[in-house]
Design a protein around this motif. Sequence first.
Motif, PDB file in Angstrom:
ATOM      1  N   GLY A  23      -8.234 -54.833  19.305  1.00 55.38           N
ATOM      2  CA  GLY A  23      -7.347 -54.592  20.158  1.00 55.38           C
ATOM      3  C   GLY A  23      -6.607 -53.227  20.028  1.00 55.38           C
ATOM      4  O   GLY A  23      -5.708 -52.668  21.018  1.00 55.38           O
ATOM      5  N   ARG A  24      -6.877 -52.376  19.120  1.00 53.58           N
ATOM      6  CA  ARG A  24      -6.308 -51.210  18.895  1.00 53.58           C
ATOM      7  C   ARG A  24      -7.427 -49.896  18.628  1.00 53.58           C
ATOM      8  O   ARG A  24      -6.981 -48.867  19.144  1.00 53.58           O
ATOM      9  N   PHE A  25      -8.439 -50.485  18.288  1.00 57.65           N
ATOM     10  CA  PHE A  25      -9.498 -49.311  17.785  1.00 57.65           C
ATOM     11  C   PHE A  25     -10.815 -49.637  19.135  1.00 57.65           C
ATOM     12  O   PHE A  25     -10.918 -50.618  19.411  1.00 57.65           O
ATOM     13  N   THR A  26     -11.479 -48.740  19.550  1.00 59.45           N
ATOM     14  CA  THR A  26     -12.556 -48.967  20.605  1.00 59.45           C
ATOM     15  C   THR A  26     -13.537 -47.889  20.035  1.00 59.45           C
ATOM     16  O   THR A  26     -13.278 -46.601  19.889  1.00 59.45           O
ATOM     17  N   ILE A  27     -14.659 -48.564  19.980  1.00 59.18           N
ATOM     18  CA  ILE A  27     -15.805 -47.544  19.641  1.00 59.18           C
ATOM     19  C   ILE A  27     -16.617 -47.534  20.929  1.00 59.18           C
ATOM     20  O   ILE A  27     -16.805 -48.380  21.696  1.00 59.18           O
ATOM     21  N   SER A  28     -17.211 -46.284  20.985  1.00 64.85           N
ATOM     22  CA  SER A  28     -18.040 -45.969  22.181  1.00 64.85           C
ATOM     23  C   SER A  28     -18.995 -45.049  21.939  1.00 64.85           C
ATOM     24  O   SER A  28     -18.889 -44.403  20.808  1.00 64.85           O
ATOM     25  N   ARG A  29     -20.197 -44.697  22.633  1.00 65.38           N
ATOM     26  CA  ARG A  29     -21.133 -43.892  22.287  1.00 65.38           C
ATOM     27  C   ARG A  29     -21.670 -43.286  23.514  1.00 65.38           C
ATOM     28  O   ARG A  29     -21.763 -44.126  24.820  1.00 65.38           O
ATOM     29  N   ALA A  30     -22.146 -42.097  23.370  1.00 63.57           N
ATOM     30  CA  ALA A  30     -22.512 -41.365  24.698  1.00 63.57           C
ATOM     31  C   ALA A  30     -23.582 -40.291  24.151  1.00 63.57           C
ATOM     32  O   ALA A  30     -23.155 -39.339  23.449  1.00 63.57           O
ATOM     33  N   LYS A  31     -24.682 -40.464  24.636  1.00 59.52           N
ATOM     34  CA  LYS A  31     -25.687 -39.677  24.099  1.00 59.52           C
ATOM     35  C   LYS A  31     -25.867 -39.619  22.712  1.00 59.52           C
ATOM     36  O   LYS A  31     -26.296 -40.756  22.119  1.00 59.52           O
ATOM     37  N   ASN A  32     -25.654 -38.488  22.067  1.00 67.62           N
ATOM     38  CA  ASN A  32     -25.761 -38.222  20.410  1.00 67.62           C
ATOM     39  C   ASN A  32     -24.589 -38.490  19.863  1.00 67.62           C
ATOM     40  O   ASN A  32     -24.475 -37.912  18.791  1.00 67.62           O
ATOM     41  N   THR A  33     -23.320 -38.869  20.403  1.00 64.87           N
ATOM     42  CA  THR A  33     -21.990 -38.963  19.623  1.00 64.87           C
ATOM     43  C   THR A  33     -21.642 -40.294  19.913  1.00 64.87           C
ATOM     44  O   THR A  33     -21.549 -40.972  20.899  1.00 64.87           O
ATOM     45  N   VAL A  34     -20.942 -40.767  18.778  1.00 65.38           N
ATOM     46  CA  VAL A  34     -20.289 -41.932  18.778  1.00 65.38           C
ATOM     47  C   VAL A  34     -18.587 -41.517  18.498  1.00 65.38           C
ATOM     48  O   VAL A  34     -18.352 -40.526  17.725  1.00 65.38           O
ATOM     49  N   TYR A  35     -17.840 -42.267  19.229  1.00 65.85           N
ATOM     50  CA  TYR A  35     -16.437 -42.158  19.054  1.00 65.85           C
ATOM     51  C   TYR A  35     -15.789 -43.290  18.686  1.00 65.85           C
ATOM     52  O   TYR A  35     -16.125 -44.316  18.745  1.00 65.85           O
ATOM     53  N   LEU A  36     -14.573 -43.004  17.907  1.00 64.26           N
ATOM     54  CA  LEU A  36     -13.660 -44.294  17.679  1.00 64.26           C
ATOM     55  C   LEU A  36     -12.325 -43.720  18.155  1.00 64.26           C
ATOM     56  O   LEU A  36     -11.656 -42.909  17.522  1.00 64.26           O
ATOM     57  N   GLU A  37     -11.735 -44.464  19.136  1.00 70.76           N
ATOM     58  CA  GLU A  37     -10.429 -44.206  19.766  1.00 70.76           C
ATOM     59  C   GLU A  37      -9.351 -45.110  18.980  1.00 70.76           C
ATOM     60  O   GLU A  37      -9.753 -46.396  19.020  1.00 70.76           O
ATOM     61  N   MET A  38      -8.726 -44.570  18.291  1.00 71.87           N
ATOM     62  CA  MET A  38      -7.568 -45.377  17.493  1.00 71.87           C
ATOM     63  C   MET A  38      -6.373 -45.245  18.047  1.00 71.87           C
ATOM     64  O   MET A  38      -5.746 -44.195  18.272  1.00 71.87           O
ATOM     65  N   SER A  39      -5.517 -46.323  18.442  1.00 67.41           N
ATOM     66  CA  SER A  39      -4.242 -46.279  18.979  1.00 67.41           C
ATOM     67  C   SER A  39      -3.514 -47.503  18.263  1.00 67.41           C
ATOM     68  O   SER A  39      -3.746 -48.196  17.615  1.00 67.41           O
ATOM     69  N   SER A  40      -2.004 -47.161  18.562  1.00 67.69           N
ATOM     70  CA  SER A  40      -1.073 -47.959  17.819  1.00 67.69           C
ATOM     71  C   SER A  40      -1.367 -48.122  16.197  1.00 67.69           C
ATOM     72  O   SER A  40      -1.366 -49.092  15.667  1.00 67.69           O
ATOM     73  N   LEU A  41      -1.628 -46.697  15.639  1.00 72.05           N
ATOM     74  CA  LEU A  41      -1.992 -46.682  14.509  1.00 72.05           C
ATOM     75  C   LEU A  41      -0.798 -47.370  13.391  1.00 72.05           C
ATOM     76  O   LEU A  41       0.394 -47.103  13.623  1.00 72.05           O
ATOM     77  N   LYS A  42      -1.186 -47.808  12.279  1.00 69.27           N
ATOM     78  CA  LYS A  42      -0.434 -48.314  11.163  1.00 69.27           C
ATOM     79  C   LYS A  42      -0.565 -47.648   9.940  1.00 69.27           C
ATOM     80  O   LYS A  42      -1.424 -47.012   9.652  1.00 69.27           O
ATOM     81  N   LEU A  43       0.420 -47.814   9.245  1.00 71.80           N
ATOM     82  CA  LEU A  43       0.217 -47.041   7.783  1.00 71.80           C
ATOM     83  C   LEU A  43      -0.937 -47.379   6.883  1.00 71.80           C
ATOM     84  O   LEU A  43      -1.440 -46.544   6.494  1.00 71.80           O
ATOM     85  N   GLU A  44      -1.354 -48.779   7.134  1.00 67.33           N
ATOM     86  CA  GLU A  44      -2.387 -49.276   6.545  1.00 67.33           C
ATOM     87  C   GLU A  44      -3.650 -48.732   7.058  1.00 67.33           C
ATOM     88  O   GLU A  44      -4.815 -49.132   6.511  1.00 67.33           O
ATOM     89  N   ASP A  45      -3.800 -48.021   8.085  1.00 66.53           N
ATOM     90  CA  ASP A  45      -5.058 -47.581   8.842  1.00 66.53           C
ATOM     91  C   ASP A  45      -5.449 -46.249   7.845  1.00 66.53           C
ATOM     92  O   ASP A  45      -6.524 -45.681   8.314  1.00 66.53           O
ATOM     93  N   THR A  46      -4.560 -45.508   7.039  1.00 66.86           N
ATOM     94  CA  THR A  46      -4.662 -44.571   6.327  1.00 66.86           C
ATOM     95  C   THR A  46      -6.001 -44.680   5.459  1.00 66.86           C
ATOM     96  O   THR A  46      -6.192 -45.564   4.754  1.00 66.86           O
ATOM     97  N   ALA A  47      -7.013 -43.756   5.636  1.00 67.39           N
ATOM     98  CA  ALA A  47      -8.145 -44.091   4.947  1.00 67.39           C
ATOM     99  C   ALA A  47      -9.164 -42.678   5.233  1.00 67.39           C
ATOM    100  O   ALA A  47      -8.803 -41.960   6.140  1.00 67.39           O
ATOM    101  N   VAL A  48     -10.252 -42.986   4.394  1.00 69.95           N
ATOM    102  CA  VAL A  48     -11.138 -41.986   5.051  1.00 69.95           C
ATOM    103  C   VAL A  48     -12.179 -42.570   5.723  1.00 69.95           C
ATOM    104  O   VAL A  48     -12.797 -43.635   5.441  1.00 69.95           O
ATOM    105  N   TYR A  49     -12.309 -42.108   6.958  1.00 75.59           N
ATOM    106  CA  TYR A  49     -13.279 -42.566   8.048  1.00 75.59           C
ATOM    107  C   TYR A  49     -14.733 -42.241   7.971  1.00 75.59           C
ATOM    108  O   TYR A  49     -14.843 -40.796   7.879  1.00 75.59           O
ATOM    109  N   TYR A  50     -15.557 -42.913   8.047  1.00 75.90           N
ATOM    110  CA  TYR A  50     -17.030 -42.536   8.009  1.00 75.90           C
ATOM    111  C   TYR A  50     -17.815 -43.092   9.065  1.00 75.90           C
ATOM    112  O   TYR A  50     -17.730 -44.155   9.628  1.00 75.90           O
TER     113      TYR A  50
END
Length: 111
Positions: free
Chosen positions: A65-92
Motif C-alpha cells: 500500500g505504500r511501495f510500488t514496483i514497476s518496470r519499463a524496458k530495461n529499468t525497474v523502479y520503486l516508488e515509495m510513499s508514506s515513508l516511515k523511520l523503519e524504512d531506513t535501509a540500503v536498498y538494492y
Amino acid sequence: QVQLVQSGGGLVQPGGSLRLSCTDSGSIFSIYTMGWYRQAPGKQRELVATKTTGGITNYADSVKGRFTISRAKNTVYLEMSSLKLEDTAVYYCNANPPMTWGQGTQVTVSS
C-alpha cells in the motif's frame, strides 16, 4: 554479466516520498523476475517487492500500500510513499532469486 546501475534515494522526512531506479545494461530484466531488497542496520537483507516479466507483483507486508514496483524496458523502479523511520535501509535491486549484489542506494527517513 549483470550490470545494474541504481539511482535515487537520499534523505526524506517521515511521510515523504522517494523513487528509486535501477537500469540494466545487460539483459536480465527481460528474462528474470526483478526485485527490490533492503538491509537496515543490524538486520538481515529482506525482499521488499518483486515483479515478474508477466507483470505480477508481490510486496512485503511492511510496505504493502505504500511501495510500488514497476518496470519499463530495461529499468525497474520503486516508488515509495508514506515513508516511515523503519524504512531506513540500503536498498538494492536484483533478480529474484538474486545474482551478484551491487552497492545499493541509501534511503534515510528522518525528521
